[in-house]
Scaffold this motif. Structure first.
Motif, PDB file in Angstrom:
ATOM      1  N   GLN A  34       0.572  -1.204  -0.097  1.00 57.10           N
ATOM      2  CA  GLN A  34      -0.041   0.185   0.170  1.00 57.10           C
ATOM      3  C   GLN A  34       0.999   1.461   0.179  1.00 57.10           C
ATOM      4  OE1 GLN A  34      -2.800   0.353  -0.679  1.00 57.10           O
ATOM      5  NE2 GLN A  34      -3.968   2.054   0.690  1.00 57.10           N
ATOM      6  N   GLY A  35       2.313   1.458   0.621  1.00 63.53           N
ATOM      7  CA  GLY A  35       2.862   2.096   0.626  1.00 63.53           C
ATOM      8  C   GLY A  35       3.645   2.778  -0.462  1.00 63.53           C
ATOM      9  N   GLN A  36       3.829   2.030  -1.639  1.00 65.97           N
ATOM     10  CA  GLN A  36       4.532   1.684  -2.904  1.00 65.97           C
ATOM     11  C   GLN A  36       4.043   1.500  -3.919  1.00 65.97           C
ATOM     12  OE1 GLN A  36       7.622   2.038  -1.555  1.00 65.97           O
ATOM     13  NE2 GLN A  36       7.794   2.105  -0.553  1.00 65.97           N
ATOM     14  N   ALA A  37       2.354   0.782  -3.983  1.00 70.46           N
ATOM     15  CA  ALA A  37       1.876   0.967  -5.447  1.00 70.46           C
ATOM     16  C   ALA A  37       1.232   1.891  -5.478  1.00 70.46           C
ATOM     17  CB  ALA A  37       1.186  -0.612  -5.351  1.00 70.46           C
ATOM     18  N   PRO A  50      -6.099  -5.924  -9.499  1.00 73.01           N
ATOM     19  CA  PRO A  50      -6.219  -4.177 -10.144  1.00 73.01           C
ATOM     20  C   PRO A  50      -4.620  -4.221 -11.023  1.00 73.01           C
ATOM     21  CG  PRO A  50      -6.054  -4.094  -8.483  1.00 73.01           C
ATOM     22  CD  PRO A  50      -6.447  -5.960  -8.395  1.00 73.01           C
ATOM     23  N   LEU A  51      -4.873  -3.113 -11.822  1.00 70.67           N
ATOM     24  CA  LEU A  51      -3.582  -2.474 -12.618  1.00 70.67           C
ATOM     25  C   LEU A  51      -2.769  -2.050 -11.436  1.00 70.67           C
ATOM     26  CD1 LEU A  51      -4.744  -1.637 -15.836  1.00 70.67           C
ATOM     27  CD2 LEU A  51      -2.884  -3.874 -15.105  1.00 70.67           C
ATOM     28  N   THR A  52      -1.478  -2.159 -11.785  1.00 68.59           N
ATOM     29  CA  THR A  52      -0.347  -0.959 -10.651  1.00 68.59           C
ATOM     30  C   THR A  52       0.915  -0.165 -11.088  1.00 68.59           C
ATOM     31  OG1 THR A  52       0.219  -0.586  -8.492  1.00 68.59           O
ATOM     32  CG2 THR A  52       0.427  -2.341  -9.551  1.00 68.59           C
ATOM     33  N   CYS A  53       1.176   0.242 -10.168  1.00 64.35           N
ATOM     34  CA  CYS A  53       2.766   0.669 -10.986  1.00 64.35           C
ATOM     35  C   CYS A  53       3.411   1.267  -9.670  1.00 64.35           C
ATOM     36  CB  CYS A  53       2.990   1.728 -11.903  1.00 64.35           C
ATOM     37  SG  CYS A  53       2.140   3.288 -11.807  1.00 64.35           S
ATOM     38  N   PHE A  54       4.721   1.860 -10.203  1.00 63.92           N
ATOM     39  CA  PHE A  54       6.227   2.066  -8.951  1.00 63.92           C
ATOM     40  C   PHE A  54       6.901   3.009  -9.256  1.00 63.92           C
ATOM     41  CE2 PHE A  54       4.369  -2.373  -8.310  1.00 63.92           C
ATOM     42  CZ  PHE A  54       4.122  -2.904  -6.737  1.00 63.92           C
ATOM     43  N   CYS A  55       7.050   3.985  -8.690  1.00 66.79           N
ATOM     44  CA  CYS A  55       7.274   5.234  -8.989  1.00 66.79           C
ATOM     45  C   CYS A  55       8.774   5.371  -8.202  1.00 66.79           C
ATOM     46  CB  CYS A  55       6.777   5.964  -9.141  1.00 66.79           C
ATOM     47  SG  CYS A  55       5.424   6.064 -10.256  1.00 66.79           S
ATOM     48  N   THR A  56       9.058   6.514  -8.758  1.00 66.72           N
ATOM     49  CA  THR A  56      10.511   6.715  -8.007  1.00 66.72           C
ATOM     50  C   THR A  56      10.052   8.146  -7.427  1.00 66.72           C
ATOM     51  OG1 THR A  56      10.718   8.504  -9.589  1.00 66.72           O
ATOM     52  CG2 THR A  56      12.075   5.958  -9.919  1.00 66.72           C
ATOM     53  N   ARG A  60       8.003   9.167 -11.715  1.00 67.98           N
ATOM     54  CA  ARG A  60       8.369   8.450 -12.891  1.00 67.98           C
ATOM     55  C   ARG A  60       8.206   7.354 -13.483  1.00 67.98           C
ATOM     56  NH1 ARG A  60       8.188  12.062 -17.850  1.00 67.98           N
ATOM     57  NH2 ARG A  60       8.425  14.057 -16.008  1.00 67.98           N
ATOM     58  N   MET A  61       8.047   6.138 -13.683  1.00 70.77           N
ATOM     59  CA  MET A  61       7.592   4.833 -13.440  1.00 70.77           C
ATOM     60  C   MET A  61       9.175   3.823 -13.237  1.00 70.77           C
ATOM     61  SD  MET A  61       4.971   4.294 -15.872  1.00 70.77           S
ATOM     62  CE  MET A  61       3.684   3.123 -15.777  1.00 70.77           C
ATOM     63  N   LEU A  62       8.763   2.833 -12.351  1.00 68.19           N
ATOM     64  CA  LEU A  62      10.158   2.147 -12.524  1.00 68.19           C
ATOM     65  C   LEU A  62       9.610   0.863 -13.070  1.00 68.19           C
ATOM     66  CD1 LEU A  62      11.425   2.724  -8.566  1.00 68.19           C
ATOM     67  CD2 LEU A  62      12.468   3.114 -10.950  1.00 68.19           C
ATOM     68  N   ALA A  63       7.712   0.515 -13.034  1.00 69.10           N
ATOM     69  CA  ALA A  63       7.778  -1.106 -13.627  1.00 69.10           C
ATOM     70  C   ALA A  63       6.358  -0.051 -13.614  1.00 69.10           C
ATOM     71  CB  ALA A  63       8.261  -2.176 -12.795  1.00 69.10           C
ATOM     72  N   LYS A 210      -7.671   8.253  -4.385  1.00 69.18           N
ATOM     73  CA  LYS A 210      -8.587   8.214  -2.971  1.00 69.18           C
ATOM     74  C   LYS A 210      -7.692   7.844  -2.052  1.00 69.18           C
ATOM     75  CE  LYS A 210     -12.685   8.049  -5.573  1.00 69.18           C
ATOM     76  NZ  LYS A 210     -13.692   7.278  -5.897  1.00 69.18           N
ATOM     77  N   LYS A 211      -6.720   7.463  -2.624  1.00 76.09           N
ATOM     78  CA  LYS A 211      -5.966   6.161  -1.409  1.00 76.09           C
ATOM     79  C   LYS A 211      -4.753   6.857  -0.901  1.00 76.09           C
ATOM     80  CE  LYS A 211      -1.878   3.797  -2.158  1.00 76.09           C
ATOM     81  NZ  LYS A 211      -1.223   2.814  -2.096  1.00 76.09           N
ATOM     82  N   GLY A 212      -3.964   6.996   0.257  1.00 81.31           N
ATOM     83  CA  GLY A 212      -2.924   7.030   0.893  1.00 81.31           C
ATOM     84  C   GLY A 212      -1.485   7.579   0.042  1.00 81.31           C
ATOM     85  N   CYS A 213      -0.683   8.321   1.149  1.00 82.96           N
ATOM     86  CA  CYS A 213       0.673   8.394   0.252  1.00 82.96           C
ATOM     87  C   CYS A 213       1.412   6.887  -0.645  1.00 82.96           C
ATOM     88  CB  CYS A 213       1.430   9.118   0.994  1.00 82.96           C
ATOM     89  SG  CYS A 213       1.104  10.657   1.913  1.00 82.96           S
ATOM     90  N   TYR A 214       2.220   6.855  -1.530  1.00 82.24           N
ATOM     91  CA  TYR A 214       3.018   6.131  -2.054  1.00 82.24           C
ATOM     92  C   TYR A 214       4.033   6.778  -2.689  1.00 82.24           C
ATOM     93  CZ  TYR A 214       0.246   6.833  -6.026  1.00 82.24           C
ATOM     94  OH  TYR A 214       0.191   7.288  -7.310  1.00 82.24           O
ATOM     95  N   THR A 215       5.232   6.124  -2.469  1.00 87.97           N
ATOM     96  CA  THR A 215       5.939   6.773  -3.604  1.00 87.97           C
ATOM     97  C   THR A 215       5.926   7.261  -4.619  1.00 87.97           C
ATOM     98  OG1 THR A 215       7.879   5.344  -2.536  1.00 87.97           O
ATOM     99  CG2 THR A 215       9.009   6.381  -4.170  1.00 87.97           C
ATOM    100  N   GLY A 216       6.252   8.333  -5.079  1.00 89.57           N
ATOM    101  CA  GLY A 216       6.029   9.788  -6.024  1.00 89.57           C
ATOM    102  C   GLY A 216       4.903  10.122  -6.074  1.00 89.57           C
ATOM    103  N   GLN A 217       3.774   9.713  -5.459  1.00 89.34           N
ATOM    104  CA  GLN A 217       1.989   9.733  -5.044  1.00 89.34           C
ATOM    105  C   GLN A 217       1.648  11.509  -5.320  1.00 89.34           C
ATOM    106  OE1 GLN A 217       0.566  11.387  -2.813  1.00 89.34           O
ATOM    107  NE2 GLN A 217      -1.216  11.901  -3.295  1.00 89.34           N
ATOM    108  N   GLU A 218       2.269  12.207  -4.448  1.00 90.40           N
ATOM    109  CA  GLU A 218       2.785  13.642  -4.919  1.00 90.40           C
ATOM    110  C   GLU A 218       2.730  14.367  -6.245  1.00 90.40           C
ATOM    111  OE1 GLU A 218       3.950  17.868  -2.916  1.00 90.40           O
ATOM    112  OE2 GLU A 218       4.953  15.781  -1.967  1.00 90.40           O
TER     113      GLU A 218
END
Length: 319
Positions: A34-37, A50-56, A60-63, A210-218
């Protein structure tokens, strides 16, 4: 550029060698993800994937990936095999603070099937899911309904499966259906390069706002709410005998780069269809487009470029 023969979207089953799996297990697996995706991880309920992604931190998308819950405290990410190790190593830096363990599964059997999917499901003891983005799980295998004009499913099995097509043309046929569905899987060639919206990820329900923070969310949220995304994934066709390289430039009539290729495949008419991240002004200006000197034409996508909340997708799937 690589030369290939035209592919056909009609196939029985094909080994999807371009994809791989990453398992996340443990008591804190959901909290960790939840804190990364970009996904609302709780929506992965054993049916909706669900589709998701991971960011810097810069958004920027890491995957990008599809997220399946296989059991309590057991999630599986399906993503490009070229990003498996790098994403695992990136996430392990954060997983160290949680009761969560990451396991890369480079040898897992991932198969795409269309017309023979029912027989394969029977072989694996699975019921075929009928709604796009849903999956079923039985023992050591799972089946995921994929988008496309032809019904197709992705099967993920930890053991070998007999009679699977390893032909490159069959794999290209599967990837052509991805292209026609407007679905692009990021590879290592363009890692840390695109905002998620540049791959239309929010139009595919791959970003929860609608979710809380994750890396790159802002950064991702600011780009959305301030309308700062000036590049978008678009579908094109090109009359050429060679597949363009990932990152090859699409240019306008003034030979100015206006886009770059993400994925391409031959169709059975002898031309190439592709997805490219393009300057949004291209569609407005109707300017001539070229790829390696060959004329390129814009093709429609099967979805609107607008926000689709995964929370709403989950409600409609479970209605």
């Amino acid at each position: 550029m690589a030369t290939a023969t035209p592919s056909n979207t009609s196939y029985g089953s094909v080994r999807l060698t371009h994809l791989a799996a990453l398992d996340v297990k443990g008591e804190d697996a959901e909290k960790f993800l939840q804190g990364q995706a970009s996904a609302q991880v709780g929506l992965a309920d054993g049916r909706f994937a669900p589709l998701t992604c991971f960011c810097t931190p810069k958004g920027r998308m890491l995957a990008n990936a599809q997220l399946l819950r296989l059991d309590e405290g057991h999630f599986r990410l399906l993503l490009s095999n070229t990003l498996l190790d790098s994403l695992a190593n990136h996430l392990k830096k954060f997983a160290a603070f949680y009761r969560a363990e990451l396991t890369a599964l480079p040898g897992i059997t991932i198969v795409g099937a269309s017309d023979n999917a029912p027989a394969l499901a029977d072989q694996l003891g699975l019921t075929l899911p009928q709604q796009v983005g849903t999956h079923t799980t039985s023992g050591q295998a799972s089946a995921l309904r994929y988008p496309g004009d032809i019904p197709r499913w992705l099967f993920c099995c930890e053991g070998p499966i007999e009679g699977i097509n390893d032909d490159d043309d069959a794999l290209a046929g599967w990837q052509l259906e991805d292209i026609r569905s407007g679905l692009a899987w990021l590879t290592d060639a363009q890692q840390d390069h695109f905002l998620p919206q540049m791959l239309n990820w929010e139009a595919l329900g791959g970003i929860s706002f609608k979710k809380g923070c994750y890396t790159g969310q802002e950064v991702v949220a600011r780009a959305h709410f301030r309308g700062q995304v000036k590049k978008r994934l678009m579908r094109l066709s090109v009359e050429t005998a060679s597949l363009p390289d990932v990152g090859a430039s699409v240019v306008n009539g003034d030979d100015k780069a206006v886009g770059e290729v993400v994925v391409s495949a031959f169709n059975n008419q002898g031309s190439v269809e592709l997805l490219a991240v393009m300057n949004t002004k291209v569609a407005e200006e109707m300017t001539p487009l070229f790829l390696a000197g060959a004329p390129a034409s814009l093709l429609p996508l099967p979805y609107a470029i607008e926000r689709v909340d995964p929370e709403q997708l989950a409600v409609s799937i479970n209605a």
